[in-house]
Design an enzyme around this catalytic site. Structure first.
Site, PDB file in Angstrom:
ATOM      1  N   CYS A   9     -45.410  21.248  -9.693  1.00 24.79           N
ATOM      2  CA  CYS A   9     -44.284  21.152  -8.765  1.00 24.79           C
ATOM      3  C   CYS A   9     -43.022  20.906  -9.602  1.00 24.79           C
ATOM      4  CB  CYS A   9     -44.510  20.072  -7.701  1.00 24.79           C
ATOM      5  SG  CYS A   9     -44.454  18.373  -8.294  1.00 24.79           S
ATOM      6  N   CYS A  14     -44.675  13.974  -6.928  1.00 23.80           N
ATOM      7  CA  CYS A  14     -45.015  14.018  -5.501  1.00 23.80           C
ATOM      8  C   CYS A  14     -46.141  15.012  -5.213  1.00 23.80           C
ATOM      9  CB  CYS A  14     -43.799  14.391  -4.656  1.00 23.80           C
ATOM     10  SG  CYS A  14     -42.454  13.207  -4.695  1.00 23.80           S
ATOM     11  N   SER A  16     -47.500  17.825  -6.910  1.00 23.55           N
ATOM     12  CA  SER A  16     -48.554  18.213  -7.855  1.00 23.55           C
ATOM     13  C   SER A  16     -49.533  17.084  -8.156  1.00 23.55           C
ATOM     14  CB  SER A  16     -47.975  18.832  -9.130  1.00 23.55           C
ATOM     15  OG  SER A  16     -47.102  17.953  -9.793  1.00 23.55           O
ATOM     16  N   ASP A 127     -40.965  20.014  -0.306  1.00 22.83           N
ATOM     17  CA  ASP A 127     -40.765  18.852  -1.165  1.00 22.83           C
ATOM     18  C   ASP A 127     -40.457  17.638  -0.290  1.00 22.83           C
ATOM     19  OD1 ASP A 127     -40.113  16.984  -3.082  1.00 22.83           O
ATOM     20  OD2 ASP A 127     -38.575  18.215  -4.052  1.00 22.83           O
TER      21      ASP A 127
END
Length: 163
Positions: A9, A14, A16, A127
């Protein structure tokens, strides 16, 4: 030699690490932990050395997952030792494909939600960083929904490696 999967990510704090933890649990439950290695990284190095975001940790622990993590930045040289590089959104997919120097490396990059048949056309995991806990919970749901399909694909690849 184990089959190696890396989730990627943006900052590796967060999405990954969440995907790494969830998928590692699936690999272990399937009895493939001797054949499959799972890790994660970020497209950028802003958070290198940091642990996972506290909200990621909270959501993982509430879901029964382990959350030991240290952020790092993805390096193009890693393609040679990885079998599959899983991007969490199309921005990561594009960034990873730009880093790939061969067609073989490019072919290793896939979007996580492409392994979720119910995902439809939107294959991005949003995200959650600038949002609230519900964004982290939604992220976990998306990761969990894609994990069985990803596990099936990986199992097919390691089938010849099983003892």
């Amino acid at each position: 030699m184990p089959y190696r999967v890396c989730f990627v990510c943006t900052g590796n704090i967060c999405r990954s690490p969440m995907a790494e933890s969830v998928f590692r649990a699936h690999v272990t439950e399937a009895g493939l932990d001797d054949l499959v290695e799972v890790d994660s990284a970020g497209t950028g190095g802003w958070h290198e050395g940091d642990g996972a975001d506290e909200r990621t940790v909270a959501v993982l622990e509430a879901g029964g997952y382990e959350s030991d993590h240290e952020a790092r930045q993805f390096q193009a040289s890693w393609f040679s030792r990885l079998d599959l590089v899983i991007a969490l959104d199309t921005g990561h997919l594009k960034a990873l494909r730009r880093l790939a120097t061969t067609a073989e490396d490019t072919a290793k990059v896939r979007l996580l939600r492409s392994y979720d048949p119910a995902a439809g056309g939107d294959l991005d995991v949003p995200d959650p960083y600038y949002g609230h806990m519900d964004g982290f919970e939604e992220c976990l749901e998306m990761v969990e929904a894609a994990s069985p399909g990803l596990l099936a694909a990986v199992r097919e690849q390691v089938g010849g490696r099983e003892a």
